[in-house]
Design a protein around this motif. Structure first.
Motif, mmCIF file in Angstrom:
data_model
loop_
_atom_site.group_PDB
_atom_site.id
_atom_site.type_symbol
_atom_site.label_atom_id
_atom_site.label_comp_id
_atom_site.label_asym_id
_atom_site.label_seq_id
_atom_site.Cartn_x
_atom_site.Cartn_y
_atom_site.Cartn_z
ATOM 1 N N MET A 1 0.837 -1.206 0.000
ATOM 2 C CA MET A 1 0.000 0.000 0.000
ATOM 3 C C MET A 1 0.873 1.258 0.000
ATOM 4 N N HIS A 2 0.309 2.323 -0.545
ATOM 5 C CA HIS A 2 0.967 3.621 -0.495
ATOM 6 C C HIS A 2 0.734 4.242 0.887
ATOM 7 N N LYS A 3 1.562 5.196 1.240
ATOM 8 C CA LYS A 3 1.440 5.851 2.544
ATOM 9 C C LYS A 3 1.534 7.364 2.362
ATOM 10 N N VAL A 4 0.793 8.089 3.190
ATOM 11 C CA VAL A 4 0.882 9.534 3.259
ATOM 12 C C VAL A 4 0.811 9.915 4.737
ATOM 13 N N VAL A 5 1.461 11.001 5.098
ATOM 14 C CA VAL A 5 1.482 11.437 6.491
ATOM 15 C C VAL A 5 0.488 12.584 6.669
ATOM 16 N N SER A 6 -0.456 12.390 7.593
ATOM 17 C CA SER A 6 -1.455 13.409 7.872
ATOM 18 C C SER A 6 -0.840 14.554 8.682
ATOM 19 N N ARG A 7 -1.586 15.594 8.873
ATOM 20 C CA ARG A 7 -1.063 16.813 9.504
ATOM 21 C C ARG A 7 -0.511 16.574 10.899
ATOM 22 N N ASP A 8 -1.121 15.644 11.656
ATOM 23 C CA ASP A 8 -0.660 15.397 13.034
ATOM 24 C C ASP A 8 0.449 14.354 13.106
ATOM 25 N N GLY A 9 0.933 13.904 11.934
ATOM 26 C CA GLY A 9 2.010 12.929 11.899
ATOM 27 C C GLY A 9 1.569 11.489 11.774
ATOM 28 N N THR A 10 0.262 11.243 11.749
ATOM 29 C CA THR A 10 -0.259 9.884 11.608
ATOM 30 C C THR A 10 -0.121 9.415 10.164
ATOM 31 N N THR A 11 0.354 8.196 9.989
ATOM 32 C CA THR A 11 0.504 7.625 8.648
ATOM 33 C C THR A 11 -0.818 7.025 8.182
ATOM 34 N N ILE A 12 -1.230 7.411 7.009
ATOM 35 C CA ILE A 12 -2.478 6.923 6.413
ATOM 36 C C ILE A 12 -2.124 6.092 5.180
ATOM 37 N N ALA A 13 -2.620 4.854 5.167
ATOM 38 C CA ALA A 13 -2.323 3.919 4.072
ATOM 39 C C ALA A 13 -3.473 3.907 3.061
ATOM 40 N N TYR A 14 -3.112 3.838 1.785
ATOM 41 C CA TYR A 14 -4.145 3.813 0.759
ATOM 42 C C TYR A 14 -3.714 2.961 -0.427
ATOM 43 N N GLU A 15 -4.712 2.448 -1.127
ATOM 44 C CA GLU A 15 -4.509 1.753 -2.388
ATOM 45 C C GLU A 15 -4.898 2.700 -3.516
ATOM 46 N N LYS A 16 -4.182 2.590 -4.619
ATOM 47 C CA LYS A 16 -4.451 3.417 -5.794
ATOM 48 C C LYS A 16 -4.628 2.524 -7.002
ATOM 49 N N ALA A 17 -5.650 2.817 -7.805
ATOM 50 C CA ALA A 17 -5.906 1.998 -8.997
ATOM 51 C C ALA A 17 -6.537 2.857 -10.077
ATOM 52 N N GLY A 18 -6.288 2.482 -11.324
ATOM 53 C CA GLY A 18 -6.971 3.104 -12.438
ATOM 54 C C GLY A 18 -6.325 4.387 -12.928
ATOM 55 N N GLU A 19 -7.018 5.014 -13.868
ATOM 56 C CA GLU A 19 -6.529 6.241 -14.477
ATOM 57 C C GLU A 19 -7.719 7.072 -14.915
ATOM 58 N N GLY A 20 -7.659 8.366 -14.641
ATOM 59 C CA GLY A 20 -8.759 9.254 -14.977
ATOM 60 C C GLY A 20 -9.000 10.230 -13.851
#
Length: 258
Positions: A1-20
């Motif tokens: 999974m991809h990861k992004v860091v939220s404003r308070d420092g918490t790591t948020i995991a997400y899946e990405k698929a497709g195009e558009g």
């Protein structure tokens, strides 16, 4: 999974698929990003789909001092990963969270809501002290009882429905996510449709309900759509609190890509 860091420092995991055009998927109670596994194949050929684990779920992190504002920041962090602006689809308590994010100024282009579980006049509400009792059960490690309490007193399931849930393969995952039930409780607030705040939201919003959902969820969908200046309601084939993915997918694609 991809990861992004939220404003308070918490790591948020997400899946990405497709195009558009980007669309972010936001789940409700007891759910992580896998709730959208059957929906994404209908979206990905037409949209770039971001399905993420809300904080405290799946592979996302958490923080000890939960607030709804932090969940809104999590959503905005995922939207930023999608290019800074995106359509958002939220289901159940996730629909209320998505709406709260829009009201808070999150950069949402269009909003689709599946059965936001507001409490409208004439229907039951959770008992006084519900949140405190739920917190106490979780503090004592009584996760299964906390799930039963939430389903019975907040969702309104009769005992026989709760038994069916306990006997289903989903029950272990429900117990595993029991600690996030106070988060959903906080998101839903006092349960009332925030009519006055929603009156200033000009965003195009699609409110969806199943044709076989509960009476109070139908009433909530009707009230939500009526309160939104650019809201419209659409009833689709489904079961209780869920629309069939093969039906929902094309509707969301048409809405996001219009």
């Amino acid at each position: 999974m991809h990861k992004v860091v939220s404003r308070d420092g918490t790591t948020i995991a997400y899946e990405k698929a497709g195009e558009g055009p980007p669309v972010v998927l936001l789940g409700g109670g007891f759910r992580d990003h896998t709730a959208f596994d059957t929906l994404i194949p209908y979206l990905a050929p037409h949209c770039t789909v971001y399905a993420y684990d809300r904080r405290g779920r799946g592979q996302s992190g958490d923080s000890p001092d939960y607030t709804v504002e932090k969940e809104i920041e999590d959503l905005q962090a995922v939207i930023d990963e999608a290019g800074g602006r995106a359509a958002v689809f939220g289901g159940s308590s996730g629909a209320i969270l998505a709406l709260e994010a829009a009201l808070a100024g999150a950069r949402i282009s269009r909003l689709a809501l599946l059965e936001p579980p507001y409490r409208v006049p004439g229907f039951r509400t959770p008992p006084a002290g519900f949140a405190e009792r739920l917190d106490a059960l979780l503090a004592e490690g009584r996760r299964g009882e906390a799930v039963e309490y939430f389903l019975g007193e907040h969702v309104g399931f009769p005992p026989e429905w709760i038994k069916e849930w306990k006997d289903s393969p989903l029950w272990p995952s429900n117990e595993a996510l029991a600690h996030t039930l106070p988060y959903d409780t906080a998101v839903m607030g006092d349960g009332r449709v925030p009519v006055e705040r929603m009156a200033g939201l000009r965003m195009e919003t699609l409110v969806i309900n199943s044709d076989h959902t509960g009476d109070w969820l139908l009433a909530a969908a009707e009230a939500t759509a009526a309160a939104l200046p650019n809201g419209r309601r659409l009833e689709l084939p489904g079961v209780w609190h869920r629309v069939l993915p093969e039906v929902l997918g094309p509707v969301l694609v048409a809405f996001v890509t219009a």
